[in-house]
Design a protein around this motif. Structure first.
Motif, PDB file in Angstrom:
ATOM      1  N   GLY A 233       0.766  -1.237   0.000  1.00 56.48           N
ATOM      2  CA  GLY A 233       0.000   0.000   0.000  1.00 56.48           C
ATOM      3  C   GLY A 233       0.797   1.288   0.000  1.00 56.48           C
ATOM      4  O   GLY A 233       0.292   2.328   0.412  1.00 56.48           O
ATOM      5  N   PRO A 557     -10.545   0.791  -3.326  1.00 59.15           N
ATOM      6  CA  PRO A 557      -9.626   0.460  -2.237  1.00 59.15           C
ATOM      7  C   PRO A 557     -10.402   0.130  -0.959  1.00 59.15           C
ATOM      8  O   PRO A 557     -11.506   0.649  -0.746  1.00 59.15           O
ATOM      9  N   MET A 572      -5.103  -1.972  -1.504  1.00 51.90           N
ATOM     10  CA  MET A 572      -5.110  -1.008  -2.607  1.00 51.90           C
ATOM     11  C   MET A 572      -5.987  -1.491  -3.760  1.00 51.90           C
ATOM     12  O   MET A 572      -6.381  -2.652  -3.830  1.00 51.90           O
ATOM     13  N   VAL A 585      -5.212   4.000  -2.271  1.00 59.66           N
ATOM     14  CA  VAL A 585      -5.177   3.340  -0.965  1.00 59.66           C
ATOM     15  C   VAL A 585      -5.999   4.160   0.021  1.00 59.66           C
ATOM     16  O   VAL A 585      -5.910   5.393   0.037  1.00 59.66           O
TER      17      VAL A 585
END
Length: 628
Positions: A233, A557, A572, A585
């Motif tokens: 991420g 996300p 993500m 993210v």
């Protein structure tokens, strides 16, 4: 099943010891029957390792929480595939997996040599068994995966959410196949030194097994980068982490070896250098295994601190001392038939290329272990981050690309400037035009400019050489296999350059219905939905991606809350495009409905993954051609 696995593991250690004894006595007495017994004991040891591995997998699948390893890495809600991957998720299981892979490799070696076994093969089995004993000592006495708990919990802790990703089903496997495979060239190298046998057999077998291992390691490294990209991420795939570096170090030395061994096969030079590279590659494999499993260096990939570190150091000292003894006593016999005729020839270029690779290896190793040295001399542990590694290594990587680009137009032993210019002027001209076009396009940073230009210089050289051979009806497939691999590497380099030098990052807080912009994309936050899963609950955001007023896709996300894990896990989402990826993210939520995002625009990042396809095809063609 626990008793079977544990007994098989210990019995494997006993059988390996017996194999060592019979081999030693057989070589001492020059008695073939004892050598055959040594081989049978080694095969029995491998068979027992396989049984032990099957036992551990079974205990994981049935979720026998009376076993400490099972209770630590499996829980009631973990699905079947990730339960199986728990085999290599922890230190104890991964060490068993290491030796399991070595056993499979050994079986292939035995099968390959089934028709004829000379002294070099038999001696290689002896050293292979020595590696088995080392890992069996670790697993039996320091990191036993069959250790029982004093009580049986109703549920296990479960797999780390970071490991519950499909890339972790294949990344460790390919990485281990690469890592462990370098054991075979190493044992062949020691055997040839003892027997003073620098023949075609040693060159061919060592090169073949190095190609196999190098291919698996290359794929494993790229798969690991992909895992980091989609799971950690942070929008990247390589952070010069100690464990990442641990896999990269033997890749560098093995790459150097594959170039210089090709020259040794033709010209009988680089004998000393190649023996050193084979030893260095295996030593770095052991060092990398030590870094990962000792906990000596902090890493998102590493296991917790353990007591196996000193055992690795002892093993490294033993093999290093033994190699130095063999190398020094056989030094004169390893002298090549001649010296390099011209440093600007192909063989000279390969030698320089290998030296640069070793220099990069030294830089990366020094930066990786700097925290240990800083603590030793200053009492404080300082870590060197990506800025150091990038600034120290990028210039040398650019020289490597230039070196690869020059290869097709160089002669083996000599250098003729006029002939070189005649073969290279078109690709040089195209490269100059490319440089100008890049400057017009606004690419003014020095390293990206050089990286793009030199990479295209290599591609132009290969394509022009290919067209020239087709016109002259001189096309030979084997000539272009290395160029295919080199092209794959520079495609990856172009992807790394674009996604590193021109990525755009934006942290933003949005409420439902609010918009933001990044790198030409308009992002419309549509809100969040709450989902339930057997293993976790999730808050999934929905972001609409708009270009020129048109919706081109959605990003979803998530923030996951695993029931058996304290900290939430950010998942993500990525929207791929021709120019690159848009990456999103979720970093957190506020009670007032605000969602905190991190967005990345990663240009050309798809080339990072696509390049390995050409490398893999080239490597497979290499092996097929040599098999014939």
């Amino acid at each position: 099943m626990r008793e079977l696995g544990n007994l098989s593991l210990f019995s494997s250690f006993i059988f390996s010891l017996l194999s060592l004894i019979f081999y030693s006595y057989g070589f001492y007495k020059k008695e073939r029957k004892f050598l055959e017994s040594g081989k049978r004991f080694l095969l029995s040891s491998i068979f027992l390792i396989i049984i032990s591995s099957i036992s551990l997998v079974y205990l994981l699948l049935v979720k026998d929480y009376s076993i400490e390893y099972v209770a630590h890495y499996v829980n009631n809600t973990l699905n079947l595939l990730y339960t199986f991957s728990a085999w290599w998720a922890g230190m104890e299981g991964s060490l068993l997996f290491w030796i399991f892979v070595l056993g499979i490799y050994a079986i292939f070696v035995f099968y390959e040599n089934r028709k004829k076994e000379e002294d070099i093969e038999k001696l290689s089995y002896f050293f292979l068994n020595f590696i088995f004993i080392f890992f069996l000592i670790l697993i039996n006495f320091f990191a036993n995966p069959f250790k029982k708990l004093s009580f049986t919990p109703s549920d296990g802790q479960g797999l780390n959410p970071l490991l519950q990703n499909y890339w972790m089903l294949i990344h460790p496997v390919t990485l281990y196949l690469g890592y462990v495979g370098f054991s075979i060239p190493f044992v062949y190298g020691l055997s040839s030194l003892i027997l003073k046998k620098e023949d075609k057999f040693w060159v061919e077998r060592t090169r073949k097994w190095t190609v196999i291992s190098w291919l698996f390691l290359s794929v494993g490294i790229v798969f690991g980068g992909r895992w980091a990209y989609v799971e950690l991420g942070w929008g990247g795939y390589w952070a010069w982490d100690p464990v990442e570096n641990a896999s990269f170090l033997p890749w560098l030395t093995a790459t150097a070896f594959l170039h210089t061994i090709a020259i040794q096969k033709k010209e009988k030079i680089f004998k000393r250098w190649n023996h050193f590279l084979v030893f260095l590659t295996f030593s770095l494999v052991i060092l990398g295994t030590y870094i990962t499993r000792s906990g000596i260096l902090s890493s998102v990939h590493a296991f917790a601190e353990s007591r196996i570190g000193p055992v690795f150091i002892i093993f490294l000292i033993i093999i290093t001392a033994f190699f130095i003894y063999l190398f020094t006593t056989r030094y004169k016999s390893l002298e090549g038939k001649r010296k390099i005729d011209n440093i600007f020839s192909l063989e000279g270029n390969f030698y320089i290329l290998s030296l640069i690779l070793i220099l990069i290896m030294i830089i990366v190793a020094a930066g990786t272990f700097y925290p240990i040295f800083s603590e030793l001399f200053t009492g404080q542990k300082f870590t060197l981050g990506p800025p150091f590694f990038n600034s120290a290594t990028v210039p040398f990587f650019l020289i490597l690309i230039l070196s690869m680009a020059l290869c097709p137009n160089l002669s083996l032993k000599e250098f003729n400037f006029k002939r070189f210019i005649k073969k290279s002027y078109i690709s040089i001209l195209f490269s100059i035009i490319t440089l100008i076009l890049l400057l017009i396009a606004g690419i003014t940073k020095v390293y990206p400019l050089l990286s793009y230009t030199l990479s295209m210089f290599l591609i132009y050289t290969v394509v022009i050489d290919f067209i020239r051979d087709l016109i002259n009806k001189k096309f030979i497939l084997s000539k272009y296999i290395p160029y295919l691999i080199h092209s794959g590497i520079v495609i990856t380099v172009i992807g790394i350059t674009g996604s590193s030098a021109y990525k755009v990052k934006k942290d933003v807080a949005l409420k439902e219905g609010e918009k933001t912009e990044i790198d030409g994309f308009v992002l419309n936050y549509r809100g969040v939905k709450f989902l339930e899963n057997s293993s976790y609950d999730a808050a999934r955001a929905e972001v609409e991606v708009i270009i020129d007023g048109k919706t081109i896709g959605l990003l979803h996300p998530e923030m996951r809350f695993y029931r058996n894990w304290e900290e939430p896990s950010a998942e993500m989402d990525v929207l791929p495009g021709i120019k690159g990826d848009l990456y999103a993210v979720v970093k957190g939520f506020d009670r007032d409905g605000t969602t905190y995002f991190e967005f990345h625009s990663n240009p050309l990042i798809h080339l990072v993954w696509n390049g390995i396809i050409f490398v893999l095809i080239g490597g497979i063609l290499t092996l097929i051609r040599r098999q014939k």
